[in-house]
Design an enzyme around this catalytic site. Structure first.
Site, PDB file in Angstrom:
ATOM      1  N   ARG A   1      37.299  55.931  -6.788  1.00  0.00           N
ATOM      2  CA  ARG A   1      36.743  55.497  -8.079  1.00  0.00           C
ATOM      3  C   ARG A   1      36.505  53.993  -8.116  1.00  0.00           C
ATOM      4  O   ARG A   1      37.341  53.205  -7.685  1.00  0.00           O
ATOM      5  CB  ARG A   1      37.696  55.892  -9.211  1.00  0.00           C
ATOM      6  CG  ARG A   1      37.315  55.272 -10.546  1.00  0.00           C
ATOM      7  CD  ARG A   1      37.886  56.006 -11.722  1.00  0.00           C
ATOM      8  NE  ARG A   1      39.322  55.941 -11.815  1.00  0.00           N
ATOM      9  CZ  ARG A   1      40.024  56.608 -12.734  1.00  0.00           C
ATOM     10  NH1 ARG A   1      39.416  57.375 -13.610  1.00  0.00           N
ATOM     11  NH2 ARG A   1      41.329  56.515 -12.771  1.00  0.00           N
TER      12      ARG A   1
ATOM     13  N   LYS B   1      37.042  62.904 -17.296  1.00  0.00           N
ATOM     14  CA  LYS B   1      37.023  62.712 -18.753  1.00  0.00           C
ATOM     15  C   LYS B   1      36.131  61.540 -19.154  1.00  0.00           C
ATOM     16  O   LYS B   1      35.286  61.652 -20.027  1.00  0.00           O
ATOM     17  CB  LYS B   1      38.449  62.463 -19.292  1.00  0.00           C
ATOM     18  CG  LYS B   1      39.424  63.605 -19.037  1.00  0.00           C
ATOM     19  CD  LYS B   1      40.809  63.303 -19.621  1.00  0.00           C
ATOM     20  CE  LYS B   1      41.480  62.091 -19.024  1.00  0.00           C
ATOM     21  NZ  LYS B   1      41.795  62.204 -17.594  1.00  0.00           N
TER      22      LYS B   1
ATOM     23  N   ARG C   1      40.650  50.067  -9.860  1.00  0.00           N
ATOM     24  CA  ARG C   1      41.791  49.894 -10.760  1.00  0.00           C
ATOM     25  C   ARG C   1      43.084  49.752  -9.973  1.00  0.00           C
ATOM     26  O   ARG C   1      43.274  50.408  -8.965  1.00  0.00           O
ATOM     27  CB  ARG C   1      41.889  51.114 -11.690  1.00  0.00           C
ATOM     28  CG  ARG C   1      41.060  50.960 -12.945  1.00  0.00           C
ATOM     29  CD  ARG C   1      40.937  52.232 -13.712  1.00  0.00           C
ATOM     30  NE  ARG C   1      42.201  52.926 -13.949  1.00  0.00           N
ATOM     31  CZ  ARG C   1      42.301  54.031 -14.679  1.00  0.00           C
ATOM     32  NH1 ARG C   1      41.228  54.554 -15.233  1.00  0.00           N
ATOM     33  NH2 ARG C   1      43.458  54.613 -14.846  1.00  0.00           N
TER      34      ARG C   1
ATOM     35  N   ARG D   1      51.099  59.472 -11.273  1.00  0.00           N
ATOM     36  CA  ARG D   1      50.336  59.835 -12.479  1.00  0.00           C
ATOM     37  C   ARG D   1      50.102  61.345 -12.545  1.00  0.00           C
ATOM     38  O   ARG D   1      50.131  61.935 -13.626  1.00  0.00           O
ATOM     39  CB  ARG D   1      49.009  59.070 -12.513  1.00  0.00           C
ATOM     40  CG  ARG D   1      49.212  57.606 -12.940  1.00  0.00           C
ATOM     41  CD  ARG D   1      48.078  56.715 -12.491  1.00  0.00           C
ATOM     42  NE  ARG D   1      46.810  57.118 -13.027  1.00  0.00           N
ATOM     43  CZ  ARG D   1      45.632  56.919 -12.420  1.00  0.00           C
ATOM     44  NH1 ARG D   1      45.589  56.331 -11.240  1.00  0.00           N
ATOM     45  NH2 ARG D   1      44.521  57.300 -12.989  1.00  0.00           N
TER      46      ARG D   1
ATOM     47  N   ARG E   1      48.530  62.675 -24.943  1.00  0.00           N
ATOM     48  CA  ARG E   1      49.049  62.935 -23.604  1.00  0.00           C
ATOM     49  C   ARG E   1      50.470  63.491 -23.636  1.00  0.00           C
ATOM     50  O   ARG E   1      51.032  63.760 -22.571  1.00  0.00           O
ATOM     51  CB  ARG E   1      49.067  61.626 -22.822  1.00  0.00           C
ATOM     52  CG  ARG E   1      47.944  61.480 -21.804  1.00  0.00           C
ATOM     53  CD  ARG E   1      48.062  60.086 -21.242  1.00  0.00           C
ATOM     54  NE  ARG E   1      47.530  59.924 -19.938  1.00  0.00           N
ATOM     55  CZ  ARG E   1      46.311  59.412 -19.674  1.00  0.00           C
ATOM     56  NH1 ARG E   1      45.482  59.107 -20.650  1.00  0.00           N
ATOM     57  NH2 ARG E   1      45.930  59.230 -18.439  1.00  0.00           N
TER      58      ARG E   1
HETATM   59  P1  ADP Z   1      43.140  58.354 -16.162  1.00  0.00           P
HETATM   60  O1  ADP Z   1      41.842  57.870 -15.641  1.00  0.00           O
HETATM   61  O2  ADP Z   1      44.192  58.502 -15.122  1.00  0.00           O
HETATM   62  O3  ADP Z   1      43.041  59.554 -17.000  1.00  0.00           O
HETATM   63  P2  ADP Z   1      43.619  56.378 -18.301  1.00  0.00           P
HETATM   64  O4  ADP Z   1      42.647  55.294 -18.130  1.00  0.00           O
HETATM   65  O5  ADP Z   1      43.397  57.360 -19.368  1.00  0.00           O
HETATM   66  O6  ADP Z   1      43.802  57.131 -16.909  1.00  0.00           O
HETATM   67  O7  ADP Z   1      45.090  55.778 -18.463  1.00  0.00           O
HETATM   68  C1  ADP Z   1      45.604  54.798 -17.599  1.00  0.00           C
HETATM   69  C2  ADP Z   1      47.058  54.499 -17.965  1.00  0.00           C
HETATM   70  O8  ADP Z   1      47.113  54.013 -19.317  1.00  0.00           O
HETATM   71  C3  ADP Z   1      47.994  55.690 -17.933  1.00  0.00           C
HETATM   72  O9  ADP Z   1      48.519  55.926 -16.626  1.00  0.00           O
HETATM   73  C4  ADP Z   1      49.074  55.251 -18.929  1.00  0.00           C
HETATM   74  O10 ADP Z   1      49.965  54.296 -18.339  1.00  0.00           O
HETATM   75  C5  ADP Z   1      48.256  54.527 -19.988  1.00  0.00           C
HETATM   76  N1  ADP Z   1      47.809  55.440 -21.065  1.00  0.00           N
HETATM   77  C6  ADP Z   1      46.527  55.764 -21.375  1.00  0.00           C
HETATM   78  N2  ADP Z   1      46.482  56.636 -22.399  1.00  0.00           N
HETATM   79  C7  ADP Z   1      47.766  56.886 -22.747  1.00  0.00           C
HETATM   80  C8  ADP Z   1      48.402  57.715 -23.711  1.00  0.00           C
HETATM   81  N3  ADP Z   1      47.692  58.498 -24.554  1.00  0.00           N
HETATM   82  N4  ADP Z   1      49.755  57.701 -23.765  1.00  0.00           N
HETATM   83  C9  ADP Z   1      50.494  56.937 -22.954  1.00  0.00           C
HETATM   84  N5  ADP Z   1      49.978  56.149 -22.008  1.00  0.00           N
HETATM   85  C10 ADP Z   1      48.620  56.102 -21.896  1.00  0.00           C
HETATM   86  P1  ADP Z   2      39.125  60.465 -15.678  1.00  0.00           P
HETATM   87  O1  ADP Z   2      38.577  59.653 -16.825  1.00  0.00           O
HETATM   88  O2  ADP Z   2      39.415  61.888 -16.071  1.00  0.00           O
HETATM   89  O3  ADP Z   2      40.281  59.820 -14.990  1.00  0.00           O
HETATM   90  P2  ADP Z   2      36.645  59.674 -14.293  1.00  0.00           P
HETATM   91  O4  ADP Z   2      35.550  60.065 -15.213  1.00  0.00           O
HETATM   92  O5  ADP Z   2      37.007  58.249 -14.198  1.00  0.00           O
HETATM   93  O6  ADP Z   2      37.958  60.573 -14.593  1.00  0.00           O
HETATM   94  O7  ADP Z   2      36.269  60.226 -12.844  1.00  0.00           O
HETATM   95  C1  ADP Z   2      37.096  59.959 -11.697  1.00  0.00           C
HETATM   96  C2  ADP Z   2      36.220  59.687 -10.472  1.00  0.00           C
HETATM   97  O8  ADP Z   2      35.530  60.876 -10.096  1.00  0.00           O
HETATM   98  C3  ADP Z   2      35.132  58.632 -10.696  1.00  0.00           C
HETATM   99  O9  ADP Z   2      34.986  57.900  -9.501  1.00  0.00           O
HETATM  100  C4  ADP Z   2      33.880  59.452 -10.980  1.00  0.00           C
HETATM  101  O10 ADP Z   2      32.681  58.776 -10.578  1.00  0.00           O
HETATM  102  C5  ADP Z   2      34.111  60.697 -10.141  1.00  0.00           C
HETATM  103  N1  ADP Z   2      33.550  61.918 -10.731  1.00  0.00           N
HETATM  104  C6  ADP Z   2      33.447  62.246 -12.049  1.00  0.00           C
HETATM  105  N2  ADP Z   2      32.898  63.480 -12.198  1.00  0.00           N
HETATM  106  C7  ADP Z   2      32.664  63.947 -10.945  1.00  0.00           C
HETATM  107  C8  ADP Z   2      32.100  65.168 -10.411  1.00  0.00           C
HETATM  108  N3  ADP Z   2      31.684  66.152 -11.222  1.00  0.00           N
HETATM  109  N4  ADP Z   2      32.014  65.285  -9.072  1.00  0.00           N
HETATM  110  C9  ADP Z   2      32.452  64.296  -8.250  1.00  0.00           C
HETATM  111  N5  ADP Z   2      32.980  63.134  -8.676  1.00  0.00           N
HETATM  112  C10 ADP Z   2      33.083  62.957 -10.006  1.00  0.00           C
END
Ligand code: ADP
Ligand code: ADP
Ligand code: ZN
Length: 216
Positions: free
Chosen positions: A127, A13, A160, A171, A88
């Site tokens: 990551r 995302k 992270r 998660r 979420r």
């Molecule tokens: P990911 O990369 O796993 O999608 P995020 O960076 O979006 O993670 O979120 C990291 C953490 O921040 C989540 O595990 C949760 O604790 C909190 N968080 C983020 N967005 C939300 C949301 N919309 N509602 C509740 N908690 C959230």
């Molecule tokens: P989210 O925001 O959904 O948690 P991220 O964009 O942070 O996901 O991506 C999670 C990890 O996967 C990062 O280390 C990123 O560089 C890697 N990644 C993202 N897209 C791809 C892809 N198409 N193929 C392989 N690795 C990817």
């Protein structure tokens, strides 16, 4: 254009949101980034949120809904926005509908990025994020030119706290229980665009653009 990026942790995302920001010149609203910033600054919000984030649980709905409500009022959101990691829960989605309704706005597309669990684990354990500019890397799939250093700004890359295997598994469980029901919620509204999230980053981007009717 008003977009929501749905999809489990690690589906890409954040990576895709940053590319869409460049293309459409609309802001990315990442509740995760906003919460991590508050944690870093040690604000009351950050101190409350940290307890949940460290355990891989969701921060309470009222807290994140408040953040998004304020953020959507920003002038930079007038042309559109990309919600990344929000909503979420069903309660958050309903609150968002109310907030946008009051503003006379709506959602154009909900992009659900689909990636299997084994691949999510590989992506999340590798990551790395830039401390300074937030750029995302992966130690194997998308490595920086120099180890531990951001290509874009020279900032330091870090892992992270919640990208440890045990927290990742929690998660993913939380996603299945609380967030996955949103797929059906948006499908019923005719807004859901299912995207195969495997393959290269540019390949996934091309699928997204096609699904939202961008002919380049
Ligand atoms: P990911 O990369 O796993 O999608 P995020 O960076 O979006 O993670 O979120 C990291 C953490 O921040 C989540 O595990 C949760 O604790 C909190 N968080 C983020 N967005 C939300 C949301 N919309 N509602 C509740 N908690 C959230
Ligand atoms: P989210 O925001 O959904 O948690 P991220 O964009 O942070 O996901 O991506 C999670 C990890 O996967 C990062 O280390 C990123 O560089 C890697 N990644 C993202 N897209 C791809 C892809 N198409 N193929 C392989 N690795 C990817
Ligand atoms: Zn950087």
């Amino acid at each position: 254009m008003n977009l929501i990026l749905l999809g489990p942790p690690g589906s890409g995302k954040g990576t895709q949101a940053k590319r869409l920001v460049q293309r459409y010149e609309i802001p990315q609203i990442s509740t995760g980034d906003i919460l991590r910033e508050a944690v870093k600054e040690g604000t009351p919000l950050g101190r409350e949120a940290k307890r949940y984030m460290d355990e891989g649980k969701l921060v309470p709905d009222e807290v994140v809904v408040g953040i998004v409500r304020d953020r959507l009022k920003g002038l930079d959101c007038q042309k559109g926005f990309i919600l990344d990691g929000f909503p979420r829960t069903i309660a958050q989605a309903e609150a968002l509908d109310r907030i946008l309704g009051e503003m006379g706005r709506g959602i154009d597309h909900v992009i659900d990025i689909e990636v299997d669990k084994e691949e999510l684990l590989r992506r999340l354990t590798g990551r790395r994020t830039c401390k300074r500019c937030g750029a995302m890397y992966h130690v194997v799939f998308n490595p920086p030119k120099a180890d531990g250093v951001c290509d874009r700004c020279g900032g330091e890359l870090y892992q992270r706290d919640d990208d440890k295997e045990e927290t990742i598994r929690e998660r993913l469980r939380v996603y299945e229980g609380q967030t996955a029901p949103l797929v059906e919620y948006y499908e019923k509204k005719g807004l859901l665009r299912r995207i195969d999230g495997t393959g290269g980053i540019e390949e996934v981007e091309a699928r997204i653009l096609k699904a939202i009717g961008d002919k380049g």
